[in-house]
Design a protein around this motif. Structure first.
Motif, short mmCIF file in Angstrom:
data_model
loop_
_atom_site.label_atom_id
_atom_site.label_comp_id
_atom_site.label_asym_id
_atom_site.label_seq_id
_atom_site.Cartn_x
_atom_site.Cartn_y
_atom_site.Cartn_z
N THR A 29 0.84 -1.19 0.00
CA THR A 29 0.00 0.00 0.00
C THR A 29 0.88 1.25 0.00
O THR A 29 2.10 1.17 0.17
N VAL A 30 0.25 2.40 -0.17
CA VAL A 30 0.91 3.69 0.00
C VAL A 30 0.07 4.51 0.97
O VAL A 30 -1.15 4.40 1.01
N PHE A 66 -4.13 0.52 -1.78
CA PHE A 66 -3.31 -0.53 -2.37
C PHE A 66 -2.71 -0.10 -3.71
O PHE A 66 -3.34 0.64 -4.48
N VAL A 67 -1.50 -0.58 -3.95
CA VAL A 67 -0.81 -0.33 -5.22
C VAL A 67 -1.31 -1.32 -6.26
O VAL A 67 -1.31 -2.53 -6.02
N HIS A 68 -1.73 -0.83 -7.41
CA HIS A 68 -2.19 -1.70 -8.49
C HIS A 68 -0.99 -2.34 -9.19
O HIS A 68 0.12 -1.82 -9.16
N SER A 72 3.46 2.29 -10.39
CA SER A 72 4.51 2.42 -9.39
C SER A 72 3.89 2.91 -8.09
O SER A 72 2.73 3.33 -8.05
N CYS A 73 4.68 2.88 -7.03
CA CYS A 73 4.18 3.38 -5.74
C CYS A 73 3.86 4.87 -5.84
O CYS A 73 2.86 5.34 -5.28
N ARG A 79 -2.62 8.79 -7.35
CA ARG A 79 -3.98 8.36 -7.66
C ARG A 79 -4.87 8.32 -6.42
O ARG A 79 -5.99 8.84 -6.42
N GLU A 80 -4.37 7.69 -5.35
CA GLU A 80 -5.16 7.58 -4.12
C GLU A 80 -5.45 8.96 -3.53
O GLU A 80 -6.55 9.20 -3.01
N LEU A 81 -4.49 9.86 -3.60
CA LEU A 81 -4.70 11.20 -3.07
C LEU A 81 -5.82 11.90 -3.82
O LEU A 81 -6.69 12.55 -3.22
N LYS A 82 -5.84 11.74 -5.14
CA LYS A 82 -6.90 12.35 -5.95
C LYS A 82 -8.24 11.69 -5.69
O LYS A 82 -9.27 12.36 -5.53
#
Length: 270
Positions: A29-30, A66-68, A72-73, A79-82
């Protein structure tokens, strides 16, 4: 020339029969610590999301996920932040990989943490699996981490202490957080914040990190306050200007300083 291993296989033959399931495969994850200044530069704010799913449902947490397999991380962090907050085009820097076996109750999950610095604390919205997203007041001292939002009625406090650990021939100091409030952050996000702040303060004087929290054009009084907010202490004006002198250049115009309310020379990062 093709090399063969001890079993007589070429790399192509080895990869054709390789089975990833033969080895443990931790999830990745990030998580992002996002900081921004208050409008009047009187303090810092941190961005949190309210979790809408187990584990830690209804707990406040750092944005992340989670990282797809196809990213990349860094791409996952952006992406998650957006998706969870609506923020985009924000500076991100990798901090540390958190890998304690029991840090996530679901399964073995390693998290790559990032810090993100924003020139302002813009409006945010909850999205994806986040019930809410909100900016919280943020205080970080040698012995306390305090995160609170009076409008929501949430206060999260951790007491910080120093413990020493052996690493080869070296004993080094590590900051440890202990929960002191009824509310807590999800997972090990208190540790992520502590490590992020330690890294930020360690690197602040010889990197351009603080400029990510400044506007593209800024006055020196405003820039100095940003440095002081991140460092947690005041700086002498003359020493500060020497520290940043070779990184900035004048714009050729003046503007009112946010903190001084006086007309001051505008600068930008070289």
């Amino acid at each position: 020339m093709e090399y063969k291993d001890k079993n007589g296989l070429t790399e192509k033959e080895f990869l054709a029969q390789y089975s990833p399931g033969d080895y443990p495969r931790p999830s990745v994850t990030v998580d992002m610590m996002v900081l921004g200044p208050k409008k009047d530069y009187s303090g810092l704010k941190i961005l949190l999301i309210k979790r809408g799913a187990h584990p830690f449902i209804n707990c406040w947490a750092l944005p992340g996920g989670f990282v797809h397999e196809d990213e990349s991380c860094y791409e996952a962090a952006a992406r998650e932040l957006k998706e969870e907050t609506g923020l985009k085009n924000v500076f991100l820097e990798q901090v540390y990989t958190f890998s304690k076996p029991n840090r996530d109750p679901r399964t073995r999950v390693m998290s790559v943490a990032y810090m993100a610095l924003s020139p302002v604390a813009p409006p945010v919205r909850g999205g994806d699996d986040a019930l809410e997203a909100a900016w919280f007041d943020f205080e970080f001292t040698d012995n306390m981490l305090r995160i609170f939002n009076d409008d929501i009625g949430v206060e999260i406090v951790y007491q910080l202490s120093t413990k020493r650990f052996q690493n080869g021939n070296v004993r080094y100091a590590n900051t440890v957080a202990a929960q002191k409030s009824k509310s807590q952050l999800a997972f090990d996000h208190d540790e992520i914040i502590v490590e992020s702040m330690i890294k930020l303060r360690r690197e602040i004087e010889y990197t351009d990190l603080p400029f990510s929290m400044a506007n593209k054009e800024f006055t020196l009084p405003d820039l100095q306050v940003i440095y002081e907010l991140l460092l947690g202490h005041s700086l002498y004006k003359a020493n500060f200007r020497i520290m940043v002198a070779d990184r900035i250049e004048p714009v050729g115009k003046k503007e009112k300083s946010i903190v001084g309310r006086r007309m001051s020379e505008l600068y930008r990062l070289k």
